[in-house]
Design an enzyme around this catalytic site. Structure first.
Site, short mmCIF file in Angstrom:
data_model
loop_
_atom_site.label_atom_id
_atom_site.label_comp_id
_atom_site.label_asym_id
_atom_site.label_seq_id
_atom_site.Cartn_x
_atom_site.Cartn_y
_atom_site.Cartn_z
N LYS A 174 0.83 -1.19 0.00
CA LYS A 174 0.00 0.00 0.00
C LYS A 174 0.88 1.26 0.00
O LYS A 174 0.38 2.36 -0.25
CB LYS A 174 -0.89 0.03 1.26
CG LYS A 174 -1.84 -1.14 1.40
CD LYS A 174 -2.58 -1.03 2.74
CE LYS A 174 -3.38 -2.30 3.05
NZ LYS A 174 -3.92 -2.26 4.41
N GLY A 175 2.12 1.11 0.34
CA GLY A 175 2.98 2.24 0.70
C GLY A 175 3.16 3.31 -0.36
O GLY A 175 3.41 4.45 -0.03
N ASP B 8 7.62 2.75 -2.59
CA ASP B 8 7.75 3.70 -1.49
C ASP B 8 9.18 3.76 -0.95
O ASP B 8 9.82 4.79 -0.98
CB ASP B 8 6.73 3.42 -0.38
CG ASP B 8 6.75 1.97 0.10
OD1 ASP B 8 7.46 1.13 -0.50
OD2 ASP B 8 6.05 1.65 1.07
N ASP C 136 14.46 -0.94 0.94
CA ASP C 136 15.22 -1.18 2.17
C ASP C 136 16.37 -2.14 1.90
O ASP C 136 17.50 -1.73 1.74
CB ASP C 136 14.25 -1.68 3.25
CG ASP C 136 14.91 -1.82 4.60
OD1 ASP C 136 15.83 -1.03 4.91
OD2 ASP C 136 14.53 -2.71 5.37
N PHE D 215 13.25 3.64 11.14
CA PHE D 215 11.97 3.25 10.57
C PHE D 215 11.19 4.49 10.14
O PHE D 215 10.88 5.37 10.93
CB PHE D 215 11.15 2.41 11.56
CG PHE D 215 10.14 1.57 10.85
CD1 PHE D 215 10.51 0.34 10.31
CD2 PHE D 215 8.84 2.02 10.67
CE1 PHE D 215 9.59 -0.44 9.61
CE2 PHE D 215 7.92 1.24 9.98
CZ PHE D 215 8.30 0.02 9.45
N ASP E 147 3.67 3.19 6.30
CA ASP E 147 3.08 2.88 7.61
C ASP E 147 4.04 2.21 8.57
O ASP E 147 5.08 1.66 8.20
CB ASP E 147 1.90 1.93 7.43
CG ASP E 147 2.36 0.49 7.16
OD1 ASP E 147 3.22 0.30 6.28
OD2 ASP E 147 1.88 -0.43 7.84
N ARG F 22 0.01 6.46 7.70
CA ARG F 22 0.03 6.61 6.23
C ARG F 22 -0.50 7.97 5.79
O ARG F 22 -0.13 8.48 4.75
CB ARG F 22 -0.85 5.54 5.56
CG ARG F 22 -0.31 4.14 5.63
CD ARG F 22 -1.10 3.23 4.69
NE ARG F 22 -0.95 1.82 5.00
CZ ARG F 22 0.06 1.06 4.59
NH1 ARG F 22 1.02 1.58 3.86
NH2 ARG F 22 0.11 -0.21 4.92
P1 IMP Z 1 12.94 -4.51 1.00
O1 IMP Z 1 12.46 -5.73 0.28
O2 IMP Z 1 13.81 -4.89 2.18
O3 IMP Z 1 13.61 -3.52 0.11
O4 IMP Z 1 11.68 -3.86 1.68
C1 IMP Z 1 10.86 -2.98 1.04
C2 IMP Z 1 9.53 -2.83 1.74
O5 IMP Z 1 9.63 -3.01 3.15
C3 IMP Z 1 9.01 -1.44 1.56
O6 IMP Z 1 8.29 -1.31 0.35
C4 IMP Z 1 8.13 -1.27 2.77
O7 IMP Z 1 6.87 -1.83 2.55
C5 IMP Z 1 8.87 -2.06 3.84
N1 IMP Z 1 9.78 -1.18 4.58
C6 IMP Z 1 11.12 -1.22 4.60
N2 IMP Z 1 11.62 -0.25 5.40
C7 IMP Z 1 10.57 0.42 5.88
C8 IMP Z 1 10.43 1.56 6.76
O8 IMP Z 1 11.40 2.17 7.27
N3 IMP Z 1 9.16 1.97 7.01
C9 IMP Z 1 8.06 1.35 6.49
N4 IMP Z 1 8.15 0.30 5.66
C10 IMP Z 1 9.39 -0.17 5.37
MG MG Z 2 6.51 -1.27 -0.35
#
Ligand code: IMP
Ligand code: MG
Length: 182
Positions: free
Chosen positions: A48-49, A105, A108, A157, A164, A170
């Site tokens: 949803k982000g 969004d 990470d 975070f 969220d 959000r």
């Molecule tokens: P990745 O696969 O580790 O790159 O994670 C990406 C997803 O994890 C993002 O699209 C978010 O949904 C969630 N995420 C990672 N870090 C954060 C954060 O600091 N706040 C909120 N959601 C996060």
């Molecule tokens: Mg995401």
């Protein structure tokens, strides 16, 4: 008197709505320059982000384009990666032969991005580029390619502007780091 130590959460603002608005306009101008004159791209937002970011972005791009959404799970309600990614809601657009711009969004670890890239290319997308509002400085240092990046962010975070923590925050127009949460 005994006081039970409550875990206090607070929000520290790292990006204002004005900064975001200006950066979204710049990204939109780059996208317009790159996709203008070609076949209308399909912008795929990650639910949803990315919903707020995508909504602001498409209104600034000023080109004919299509919008779709994809939802994957990997994080659940908390902040720890479960390491397993599954598609909860797929795109309904036939992306075969289409120019796809994935709108995310926050990048990470980059694992979700890698998964989505493979997924959309396996559906026959003619090209795939990535637009992310935020990406960790760590993942950028590793050389993960993001075609259109809003802002690099340090660890911590992040919430707000569509992003969220356990479905909270959000709706906030600015972006914050959530503190006092471990
Ligand atoms: P990745 O696969 O580790 O790159 O994670 C990406 C997803 O994890 C993002 O699209 C978010 O949904 C969630 N995420 C990672 N870090 C954060 C954060 O600091 N706040 C909120 N959601 C996060
Ligand atoms: Mg995401």
């Amino acid at each position: 008197m005994r006081v039970v130590a409550a875990r206090k959460r607070s929000l520290r603002r790292i990006l204002s709505r004005g900064q975001i608005r200006r950066r979204v306009r710049e990204l939109a101008a780059q996208i317009r320059a790159d996709y203008g004159g070609g076949q209308p791209p399909v912008l795929v937002g990650t639910l949803k982000g990315a919903f707020v970011f995508l909504a602001d972005l498409v209104r600034q791009v000023g080109l004919p384009l299509e919008v779709d959404f994809i939802m994957v799970s990997s994080y659940g309600m908390g902040r720890t990666s479960k390491g397993q990614i599954t598609v909860l809601k797929d795109v309904t657009t036939d992306v075969a032969g289409r120019h796809v711009l994935l709108v995310d969004d926050i990048i990470d670890s980059g694992l979700t991005l890698q998964f989505l890239r493979d997924h959309l290319l396996s559906r026959g997308a003619a090209s795939l580029r990535v637009c992310a509002l935020l990406a960790r400085e760590r993942v950028l240092a590793e050389g993960v390619a993001i075609d259109y990046l809003g802002f690099p962010v340090p660890e911590g975070f992040v919430v707000g502007y569509g992003i969220d923590y356990a479905e909270q925050y959000r709706h906030l127009p600015d972006v914050y780091v959530l503190e006092g949460e471990r």
